[in-house]
Design a protein around this motif. Structure first.
Motif, PDB file in Angstrom:
ATOM      1  N   ALA A 173     -17.202   8.716 -19.550  1.00 33.81           N
ATOM      2  CA  ALA A 173     -16.239   9.819 -19.633  1.00 33.81           C
ATOM      3  C   ALA A 173     -15.708  10.186 -18.253  1.00 33.81           C
ATOM      4  N   LEU A 174     -16.576  10.177 -17.221  1.00 33.25           N
ATOM      5  CA  LEU A 174     -16.130  10.490 -15.862  1.00 33.25           C
ATOM      6  C   LEU A 174     -15.183   9.417 -15.324  1.00 33.25           C
ATOM      7  N   ILE A 175     -15.452   8.158 -15.653  1.00 32.18           N
ATOM      8  CA  ILE A 175     -14.575   7.071 -15.191  1.00 32.18           C
ATOM      9  C   ILE A 175     -13.188   7.213 -15.805  1.00 32.18           C
ATOM     10  N   VAL A 176     -13.133   7.488 -17.105  1.00 32.64           N
ATOM     11  CA  VAL A 176     -11.832   7.678 -17.767  1.00 32.64           C
ATOM     12  C   VAL A 176     -11.117   8.895 -17.188  1.00 32.64           C
ATOM     13  N   PHE A 177     -11.857   9.976 -16.978  1.00 31.30           N
ATOM     14  CA  PHE A 177     -11.269  11.185 -16.413  1.00 31.30           C
ATOM     15  C   PHE A 177     -10.677  10.923 -15.030  1.00 31.30           C
ATOM     16  N   ASN A 178     -11.423  10.267 -14.154  1.00 28.69           N
ATOM     17  CA  ASN A 178     -10.944  10.054 -12.793  1.00 28.69           C
ATOM     18  C   ASN A 178      -9.795   9.057 -12.750  1.00 28.69           C
ATOM     19  N   THR A 179      -9.811   8.086 -13.661  1.00 31.16           N
ATOM     20  CA  THR A 179      -8.676   7.160 -13.749  1.00 31.16           C
ATOM     21  C   THR A 179      -7.410   7.905 -14.126  1.00 31.16           C
ATOM     22  N   TRP A 180      -7.511   8.759 -15.131  1.00 33.05           N
ATOM     23  CA  TRP A 180      -6.349   9.556 -15.558  1.00 33.05           C
ATOM     24  C   TRP A 180      -5.858  10.460 -14.436  1.00 33.05           C
ATOM     25  N   ARG A 181      -6.808  11.081 -13.722  1.00 30.73           N
ATOM     26  CA  ARG A 181      -6.424  12.068 -12.712  1.00 30.73           C
ATOM     27  C   ARG A 181      -5.804  11.424 -11.480  1.00 30.73           C
ATOM     28  N   GLY A 182      -6.280  10.259 -11.050  1.00 27.96           N
ATOM     29  CA  GLY A 182      -5.856   9.704  -9.772  1.00 27.96           C
ATOM     30  C   GLY A 182      -4.838   8.595  -9.829  1.00 27.96           C
ATOM     31  N   THR A 183      -4.373   8.209 -11.036  1.00 24.24           N
ATOM     32  CA  THR A 183      -3.460   7.080 -11.153  1.00 24.24           C
ATOM     33  C   THR A 183      -2.118   7.343 -10.481  1.00 24.24           C
ATOM     34  N   ALA A 184      -1.704   8.594 -10.371  1.00 24.35           N
ATOM     35  CA  ALA A 184      -0.370   8.915  -9.846  1.00 24.35           C
ATOM     36  C   ALA A 184      -0.180   8.367  -8.432  1.00 24.35           C
ATOM     37  N   PHE A 185      -1.200   8.495  -7.586  1.00 28.84           N
ATOM     38  CA  PHE A 185      -1.058   8.006  -6.217  1.00 28.84           C
ATOM     39  C   PHE A 185      -0.814   6.503  -6.196  1.00 28.84           C
ATOM     40  N   SER A 186      -1.591   5.750  -6.968  1.00 30.44           N
ATOM     41  CA  SER A 186      -1.404   4.304  -7.025  1.00 30.44           C
ATOM     42  C   SER A 186      -0.032   3.951  -7.580  1.00 30.44           C
ATOM     43  N   MET A 187       0.409   4.683  -8.587  1.00 31.72           N
ATOM     44  CA  MET A 187       1.723   4.416  -9.171  1.00 31.72           C
ATOM     45  C   MET A 187       2.828   4.611  -8.132  1.00 31.72           C
ATOM     46  N   MET A 188       2.769   5.688  -7.357  1.00 34.41           N
ATOM     47  CA  MET A 188       3.803   5.942  -6.355  1.00 34.41           C
ATOM     48  C   MET A 188       3.769   4.900  -5.237  1.00 34.41           C
ATOM     49  N   LEU A 189       2.558   4.532  -4.800  1.00 35.07           N
ATOM     50  CA  LEU A 189       2.466   3.533  -3.736  1.00 35.07           C
ATOM     51  C   LEU A 189       2.994   2.185  -4.198  1.00 35.07           C
ATOM     52  N   PHE A 190       2.618   1.775  -5.413  1.00 31.89           N
ATOM     53  CA  PHE A 190       3.079   0.491  -5.920  1.00 31.89           C
ATOM     54  C   PHE A 190       4.578   0.520  -6.238  1.00 31.89           C
ATOM     55  N   SER A 191       5.096   1.674  -6.647  1.00 35.12           N
ATOM     56  CA  SER A 191       6.540   1.777  -6.884  1.00 35.12           C
ATOM     57  C   SER A 191       7.312   1.533  -5.593  1.00 35.12           C
ATOM     58  N   ALA A 192       6.822   2.120  -4.482  1.00 35.94           N
ATOM     59  CA  ALA A 192       7.461   1.887  -3.190  1.00 35.94           C
ATOM     60  C   ALA A 192       7.321   0.439  -2.761  1.00 35.94           C
ATOM     61  N   ALA A 193       6.161  -0.164  -3.024  1.00 33.52           N
ATOM     62  CA  ALA A 193       5.944  -1.564  -2.641  1.00 33.52           C
ATOM     63  C   ALA A 193       6.851  -2.498  -3.439  1.00 33.52           C
ATOM     64  N   LEU A 194       6.974  -2.254  -4.738  1.00 38.85           N
ATOM     65  CA  LEU A 194       7.806  -3.126  -5.581  1.00 38.85           C
ATOM     66  C   LEU A 194       9.279  -3.019  -5.218  1.00 38.85           C
ATOM     67  N   SER A 195       9.698  -1.853  -4.746  1.00 39.64           N
ATOM     68  CA  SER A 195      11.104  -1.699  -4.365  1.00 39.64           C
ATOM     69  C   SER A 195      11.451  -2.529  -3.132  1.00 39.64           C
ATOM     70  N   ASN A 196      10.429  -2.955  -2.365  1.00 42.27           N
ATOM     71  CA  ASN A 196      10.670  -3.755  -1.169  1.00 42.27           C
ATOM     72  C   ASN A 196      10.529  -5.255  -1.406  1.00 42.27           C
ATOM     73  N   VAL A 197      10.214  -5.655  -2.632  1.00 50.18           N
ATOM     74  CA  VAL A 197      10.158  -7.087  -2.948  1.00 50.18           C
ATOM     75  C   VAL A 197      11.591  -7.628  -2.973  1.00 50.18           C
ATOM     76  N   PRO A 198      11.895  -8.671  -2.195  1.00 52.71           N
ATOM     77  CA  PRO A 198      13.276  -9.182  -2.136  1.00 52.71           C
ATOM     78  C   PRO A 198      13.793  -9.607  -3.507  1.00 52.71           C
ATOM     79  N   PRO A 199      14.882  -9.019  -3.997  1.00 51.60           N
ATOM     80  CA  PRO A 199      15.422  -9.426  -5.306  1.00 51.60           C
ATOM     81  C   PRO A 199      15.817 -10.891  -5.345  1.00 51.60           C
ATOM     82  N   SER A 200      16.206 -11.446  -4.183  1.00 51.04           N
ATOM     83  CA  SER A 200      16.604 -12.849  -4.156  1.00 51.04           C
ATOM     84  C   SER A 200      15.454 -13.766  -4.536  1.00 51.04           C
ATOM     85  N   GLN A 201      14.232 -13.412  -4.134  1.00 54.72           N
ATOM     86  CA  GLN A 201      13.080 -14.235  -4.488  1.00 54.72           C
ATOM     87  C   GLN A 201      12.791 -14.173  -5.982  1.00 54.72           C
ATOM     88  N   LEU A 202      12.915 -12.969  -6.559  1.00 55.61           N
ATOM     89  CA  LEU A 202      12.724 -12.844  -8.000  1.00 55.61           C
ATOM     90  C   LEU A 202      13.790 -13.613  -8.780  1.00 55.61           C
TER      91      LEU A 202
END
Length: 303
Positions: A173-202
């Motif tokens: 229960a604590l693992i699920v709780f902490n995953t739910w609570r802290g996912t926002a930071f990872s989402m924002m960091l990965f969103s910024a990282a994905l925006s810097n992936v060169p579209p030409s390579q994709l």
């Protein structure tokens, strides 16, 4: 001569700017660390003779801590908590959310209109961020109410009245709780990282016939490897030192949810063994340093 004379004045001005920060670091970081180091070498307690006249015991607290079953169990629960909710939970869920909500110029007849995508993205980001920005006491109360055995929301949904999730599955229960609570930071960091992936390579990978998961493996992940390691380092350290589980379970039942920060608190205040708890705190600090150095070393090896 004028230049030489101005050099000491510039140094004094620079010191004046740095001095407040140095003072704060000394008062709130260095002095408490030194005090903790001193307490860890004594038998200091909150009451009794040891409170008025603490005795130096050397490394006895450290050797007892390393041989203490309760400490080893708390360390094992903490590592499980970090691995389950941070390394796996927040990392994976944060990346999946960022990948699903990413902005892309590629058009598709099966893709909803841009306005609908923007609305869905804004809604999901708001809901995820809300869990992160709410105070720890509030989110703790929400999860207590959600998993409560009598009248809890989850039991009402599953029609399992009386099922005590916190008692029967405390760490899960604590693992699920902490995953739910802290996912926002990872989402924002990965969103910024994905925006810097060169579209030409994709686009090149798509034209070469690479499917979505192949583009992810061959193009996206190599480009954001450094961000993944940085995110893992930060969320691992935050989770390792997280005291929020105490607000939910207080280490119950019978210490089954007592991660290291909670175990230290229970040892220091209710248990009144400040010297022993200080020794455990220093061991915990050393574990944090080892984790940080390991991640930094891996990060420096990236191509």
């Amino acid at each position: 001569m004028a230049v030489a004379a101005s050099a000491p004045a510039e140094r004094r001005a620079g010191l004046a700017f740095v001095l407040p920060a140095l003072l704060l670091i000394t008062v709130f970081l260095i002095l408490p660390a030194l005090w903790t180091l001193y307490l860890g070498l004594t038998d200091y307690r909150l009451t009794g003779t040891a409170a008025a006249h603490p005795r130096i015991v050397g490394t006895d607290n450290y050797t007892r801590a390393l041989g203490d079953k309760d400490f080893r169990d708390a360390l094992g629960r903490t590592l499980l908590f970090v691995f389950g909710s941070a390394v796996i939970g927040q990392n994976v869920l944060g990346f999946l959310l960022a990948w699903s909500l990413r902005s892309t110029p590629v058009a598709s007849p099966h893709r909803p209109p841009r306005s609908a995508r923007a609305w869905v993205r804004a809604t999901v980001e708001t809901v995820v961020l809300l869990a992160w920005v709410l105070p720890g006491v509030v989110v703790a109360w929400l999860w207590i109410a959600f998993l409560k055995d009598q009248g809890g929301t989850l039991n009402a949904i599953l029609r399992t009245p009386g099922h005590d999730w916190w008692f029967e599955h405390p760490m899960g229960a604590l693992i699920v709780f902490n995953t739910w609570r802290g996912t926002a930071f990872s989402m924002m960091l990965f969103s910024a990282a994905l925006s810097n992936v060169p579209p030409s390579q994709l686009e090149s990978a798509r034209l070469a016939g690479a499917r979505g998961w192949q583009q992810l493996r061959d193009v996206v992940l190599p480009n954001i490897r450094g961000h993944i390691l940085t995110n893992t380092l930060l969320i691992s350290l935050w989770t390792f030192n997280d005291f929020t589980p105490y607000l939910i379970t207080k280490g119950e039942p019978h210490g089954a949810s007592a991660v290291l920060p909670v175990y230290i608190y229970l040892t220091a205040l209710p248990g009144e063994r400040l010297g022993f708890a200080s020794a455990i705190s220093l061991i915990m600090l050393l574990i944090n340093l080892v984790l940080a150095l390991a991640y930094v070393r891996i990060l420096r090896r990236r191509p």
